[in-house]
Motif scaffolding. Structure first.
Motif, PDB file in Angstrom:
ATOM      1  N   THR A  52       1.092  -1.235  -0.112  1.00 54.91           N
ATOM      2  CA  THR A  52      -0.150  -0.010  -0.034  1.00 54.91           C
ATOM      3  C   THR A  52       0.982   1.093   0.010  1.00 54.91           C
ATOM      4  O   THR A  52       0.725   2.252  -0.774  1.00 54.91           O
ATOM      5  CB  THR A  52      -1.082  -0.122   1.151  1.00 54.91           C
ATOM      6  OG1 THR A  52      -1.875  -1.222   1.290  1.00 54.91           O
ATOM      7  CG2 THR A  52      -1.850   1.297   1.138  1.00 54.91           C
ATOM      8  N   GLN A  53       1.874   1.351   0.752  1.00 52.54           N
ATOM      9  CA  GLN A  53       2.860   2.422   0.745  1.00 52.54           C
ATOM     10  C   GLN A  53       3.589   2.556  -0.678  1.00 52.54           C
ATOM     11  O   GLN A  53       3.635   3.672  -1.041  1.00 52.54           O
ATOM     12  CB  GLN A  53       3.814   2.201   1.986  1.00 52.54           C
ATOM     13  CG  GLN A  53       3.342   2.261   3.323  1.00 52.54           C
ATOM     14  CD  GLN A  53       4.415   1.675   4.164  1.00 52.54           C
ATOM     15  OE1 GLN A  53       5.604   1.380   4.050  1.00 52.54           O
ATOM     16  NE2 GLN A  53       4.034   1.604   5.698  1.00 52.54           N
ATOM     17  N   LEU A  54       3.824   1.368  -1.214  1.00 54.17           N
ATOM     18  CA  LEU A  54       4.636   1.665  -2.455  1.00 54.17           C
ATOM     19  C   LEU A  54       3.613   2.030  -3.716  1.00 54.17           C
ATOM     20  O   LEU A  54       3.795   3.085  -4.321  1.00 54.17           O
ATOM     21  CB  LEU A  54       4.993   0.128  -3.025  1.00 54.17           C
ATOM     22  CG  LEU A  54       5.533   0.024  -4.334  1.00 54.17           C
ATOM     23  CD1 LEU A  54       6.798   0.948  -4.415  1.00 54.17           C
ATOM     24  CD2 LEU A  54       5.804  -1.454  -4.909  1.00 54.17           C
ATOM     25  N   ILE A  55       2.347   1.689  -3.588  1.00 54.60           N
ATOM     26  CA  ILE A  55       1.176   2.239  -4.352  1.00 54.60           C
ATOM     27  C   ILE A  55       1.162   3.573  -4.321  1.00 54.60           C
ATOM     28  O   ILE A  55       1.180   4.586  -5.227  1.00 54.60           O
ATOM     29  CB  ILE A  55      -0.221   1.459  -4.311  1.00 54.60           C
ATOM     30  CG1 ILE A  55       0.025  -0.046  -4.806  1.00 54.60           C
ATOM     31  CG2 ILE A  55      -1.159   2.187  -4.997  1.00 54.60           C
ATOM     32  CD1 ILE A  55      -1.025  -1.080  -4.450  1.00 54.60           C
ATOM     33  N   ASN A  56       0.766   3.982  -3.104  1.00 60.64           N
ATOM     34  CA  ASN A  56       0.789   5.559  -2.696  1.00 60.64           C
ATOM     35  C   ASN A  56       2.092   6.134  -3.131  1.00 60.64           C
ATOM     36  O   ASN A  56       1.952   7.468  -3.627  1.00 60.64           O
ATOM     37  CB  ASN A  56       0.481   5.678  -1.204  1.00 60.64           C
ATOM     38  CG  ASN A  56      -0.878   5.216  -0.700  1.00 60.64           C
ATOM     39  OD1 ASN A  56      -1.706   5.327  -1.593  1.00 60.64           O
ATOM     40  ND2 ASN A  56      -0.881   4.851   0.575  1.00 60.64           N
ATOM     41  N   GLY A 111       4.337  -7.996 -18.905  1.00 62.32           N
ATOM     42  CA  GLY A 111       3.963  -7.873 -20.289  1.00 62.32           C
ATOM     43  C   GLY A 111       2.685  -8.992 -20.642  1.00 62.32           C
ATOM     44  O   GLY A 111       1.878  -8.684 -21.350  1.00 62.32           O
ATOM     45  N   MET A 112       2.728 -10.117 -20.080  1.00 58.89           N
ATOM     46  CA  MET A 112       1.637 -11.074 -20.338  1.00 58.89           C
ATOM     47  C   MET A 112       0.282 -10.673 -19.551  1.00 58.89           C
ATOM     48  O   MET A 112      -0.449 -11.039 -20.060  1.00 58.89           O
ATOM     49  CB  MET A 112       2.078 -12.277 -19.510  1.00 58.89           C
ATOM     50  CG  MET A 112       1.230 -13.668 -19.772  1.00 58.89           C
ATOM     51  SD  MET A 112       1.396 -14.074 -21.376  1.00 58.89           S
ATOM     52  CE  MET A 112      -0.062 -15.299 -21.465  1.00 58.89           C
ATOM     53  N   GLU A 113       0.539  -9.782 -18.494  1.00 60.57           N
ATOM     54  CA  GLU A 113      -0.793  -9.445 -18.146  1.00 60.57           C
ATOM     55  C   GLU A 113      -1.450  -8.383 -18.927  1.00 60.57           C
ATOM     56  O   GLU A 113      -2.769  -8.437 -19.141  1.00 60.57           O
ATOM     57  CB  GLU A 113      -0.336  -8.239 -16.909  1.00 60.57           C
ATOM     58  CG  GLU A 113      -1.319  -7.461 -16.145  1.00 60.57           C
ATOM     59  CD  GLU A 113      -2.315  -8.191 -15.558  1.00 60.57           C
ATOM     60  OE1 GLU A 113      -3.671  -7.765 -15.116  1.00 60.57           O
ATOM     61  OE2 GLU A 113      -2.318  -9.472 -15.379  1.00 60.57           O
ATOM     62  N   LEU A 114      -0.759  -7.930 -19.909  1.00 59.69           N
ATOM     63  CA  LEU A 114      -1.543  -6.963 -21.049  1.00 59.69           C
ATOM     64  C   LEU A 114      -2.097  -7.764 -22.208  1.00 59.69           C
ATOM     65  O   LEU A 114      -2.829  -7.481 -23.048  1.00 59.69           O
ATOM     66  CB  LEU A 114      -0.689  -6.075 -21.663  1.00 59.69           C
ATOM     67  CG  LEU A 114      -0.048  -4.814 -20.784  1.00 59.69           C
ATOM     68  CD1 LEU A 114       0.879  -3.928 -21.448  1.00 59.69           C
ATOM     69  CD2 LEU A 114      -1.257  -3.924 -20.466  1.00 59.69           C
ATOM     70  N   PHE A 115      -1.450  -9.232 -22.285  1.00 62.37           N
ATOM     71  CA  PHE A 115      -1.995  -9.993 -23.445  1.00 62.37           C
ATOM     72  C   PHE A 115      -3.132 -10.880 -23.546  1.00 62.37           C
ATOM     73  O   PHE A 115      -3.438 -11.688 -22.361  1.00 62.37           O
ATOM     74  CB  PHE A 115      -0.780 -10.899 -23.820  1.00 62.37           C
ATOM     75  CG  PHE A 115      -0.708 -11.587 -25.155  1.00 62.37           C
ATOM     76  CD1 PHE A 115      -0.817 -10.796 -26.415  1.00 62.37           C
ATOM     77  CD2 PHE A 115      -0.852 -12.902 -24.870  1.00 62.37           C
ATOM     78  CE1 PHE A 115      -0.941 -11.533 -27.459  1.00 62.37           C
ATOM     79  CE2 PHE A 115      -0.804 -13.681 -26.018  1.00 62.37           C
ATOM     80  CZ  PHE A 115      -0.854 -13.082 -27.474  1.00 62.37           C
ATOM     81  N   THR A 116      -4.095 -10.488 -24.406  1.00 59.10           N
ATOM     82  CA  THR A 116      -5.497 -11.232 -24.487  1.00 59.10           C
ATOM     83  C   THR A 116      -5.842 -11.382 -23.168  1.00 59.10           C
ATOM     84  O   THR A 116      -6.684 -12.286 -22.578  1.00 59.10           O
ATOM     85  CB  THR A 116      -5.123 -13.098 -24.906  1.00 59.10           C
ATOM     86  OG1 THR A 116      -4.325 -13.829 -24.162  1.00 59.10           O
ATOM     87  CG2 THR A 116      -4.775 -12.803 -26.605  1.00 59.10           C
ATOM     88  N   ALA A 176       4.009  -3.781  -8.785  1.00 56.19           N
ATOM     89  CA  ALA A 176       4.168  -2.544  -9.255  1.00 56.19           C
ATOM     90  C   ALA A 176       4.002  -2.381 -10.690  1.00 56.19           C
ATOM     91  O   ALA A 176       3.258  -1.343 -11.221  1.00 56.19           O
ATOM     92  CB  ALA A 176       5.400  -2.019  -8.909  1.00 56.19           C
ATOM     93  N   GLY A 177       4.469  -3.484 -11.540  1.00 57.25           N
ATOM     94  CA  GLY A 177       4.620  -3.285 -12.740  1.00 57.25           C
ATOM     95  C   GLY A 177       3.095  -3.552 -13.503  1.00 57.25           C
ATOM     96  O   GLY A 177       2.675  -2.654 -14.386  1.00 57.25           O
ATOM     97  N   MET A 178       2.275  -4.516 -12.989  1.00 53.08           N
ATOM     98  CA  MET A 178       0.979  -4.647 -13.369  1.00 53.08           C
ATOM     99  C   MET A 178      -0.005  -3.502 -12.934  1.00 53.08           C
ATOM    100  O   MET A 178      -0.774  -3.149 -13.906  1.00 53.08           O
ATOM    101  CB  MET A 178       0.502  -5.890 -12.584  1.00 53.08           C
ATOM    102  CG  MET A 178       1.213  -7.343 -13.163  1.00 53.08           C
ATOM    103  SD  MET A 178       0.352  -8.800 -12.370  1.00 53.08           S
ATOM    104  CE  MET A 178       1.429  -9.905 -12.965  1.00 53.08           C
ATOM    105  N   LEU A 179       0.387  -2.915 -11.915  1.00 55.60           N
ATOM    106  CA  LEU A 179      -0.378  -1.590 -11.572  1.00 55.60           C
ATOM    107  C   LEU A 179      -0.235  -0.494 -12.454  1.00 55.60           C
ATOM    108  O   LEU A 179      -1.035   0.142 -13.002  1.00 55.60           O
ATOM    109  CB  LEU A 179      -0.056  -1.109 -10.201  1.00 55.60           C
ATOM    110  CG  LEU A 179      -0.452   0.162  -9.887  1.00 55.60           C
ATOM    111  CD1 LEU A 179      -2.211   0.067  -9.475  1.00 55.60           C
ATOM    112  CD2 LEU A 179       0.152   0.523  -8.588  1.00 55.60           C
TER     113      LEU A 179
END
Length: 238
Positions: free
Chosen positions: A9-13, A52-57, A188-191
């Motif tokens: 949560t701290q990282l996201i903020n 990258g896979m998170e974005l695919f299909t 963090a990357g997926m966010l």
């Protein structure tokens, strides 16, 4: 509250506070690609390929995404092999030639360390071919160690736009027995990629573009076949 929950949560903020302008710029660039019906290419080696896979299909995601999913960037043929390969120069060009990449497309490159040859050379090749390059990396990690590329450059030195994931060096948010645990670069990357693309969708939609969005294949009454057919000549792994 679990410690890992608190740390994430701290990282996201932190990301939200520090990277707003860079995310907005990335979203604008991606929206232009959506409007022009061009392709968003995503590249990451090692664990970064997960982002990258998170974005695919992806259900609820864009169909005009080409993630580079060659064995060279995956750990499926061996973790030690994969770690060694991403340090080898010359392989990015071999990968590039396998995919249909246009100068009107955009490239998102994910590398937490930002120092290995493969992501750096992929960024160099993309820029040489006229694409804008967005990098997602840990500047703390990247700037703590020398580049493994002959140029001496890191990914952050090559990309047109750098988004810092603010993950500490070593990727761990916590400690156990004096060692870093609780990796955060994937979260963090997926966010970041989901924030960039959803903001890009909003921009493109406001400008009248038809969004190529995948539906969940587990909900009856929807089919993605039309989108598969539309992009199968430009996206390798459909």
């Amino acid at each position: 509250m679990f410690e890992y929950f608190e740390k994430v949560t701290q990282l996201i903020n932190t990301i939200a506070a520090a990277e707003t302008k860079n995310i907005e710029k990335a979203a604008e660039w991606v929206s232009e690609v959506i409007i022009a019906d061009q392709i968003i290419h995503a590249f990451g080696s090692g664990h970064s390929h997960i982002i990258g896979m998170e974005l695919f299909t992806r259900a609820g995601g864009l169909a005009n995404v080409n993630t580079i999913l060659d064995d060279l960037v995956l750990a499926t043929s061996g973790a030690r092999r994969g770690a060694a390969i991403e340090r080898v120069s010359g392989l990015a060009d071999i990968l590039w030639d396998k995919y249909k990449i246009s100068s009107s497309d955009i490239m998102i490159i994910i590398s937490n360390g930002g120092r290995n040859a493969m992501p750096i050379e992929m960024a160099m090749r993309a820029k040489k071919e006229g694409l804008k390059v967005i990098a997602i990396t840990s500047l703390t990690q990247s700037q703590s160690y020398p580049s493994r590329h002959a140029s001496g450059k890191r990914l952050c030195d090559v990309a047109d736009l750098v988004i810092d994931n603010h993950v500490p060096s070593g990727d761990g948010l916590m400690e156990a027995q004096g060692k870093l645990v609780g990796p955060a670069s994937s979260i963090a990357g997926m966010l970041l990629v989901n924030t960039i693309t959803t903001e890009a969708m909003k921009i493109a939609s406001a400008k009248g573009a038809k969004l190529p969005i995948y539906h969940s294949q587990n909900i009856d009454g929807y089919s993605n076949e039309e989108l598969y057919q539309k992009y199968e000549d430009r996206i390798t792994h459909l």
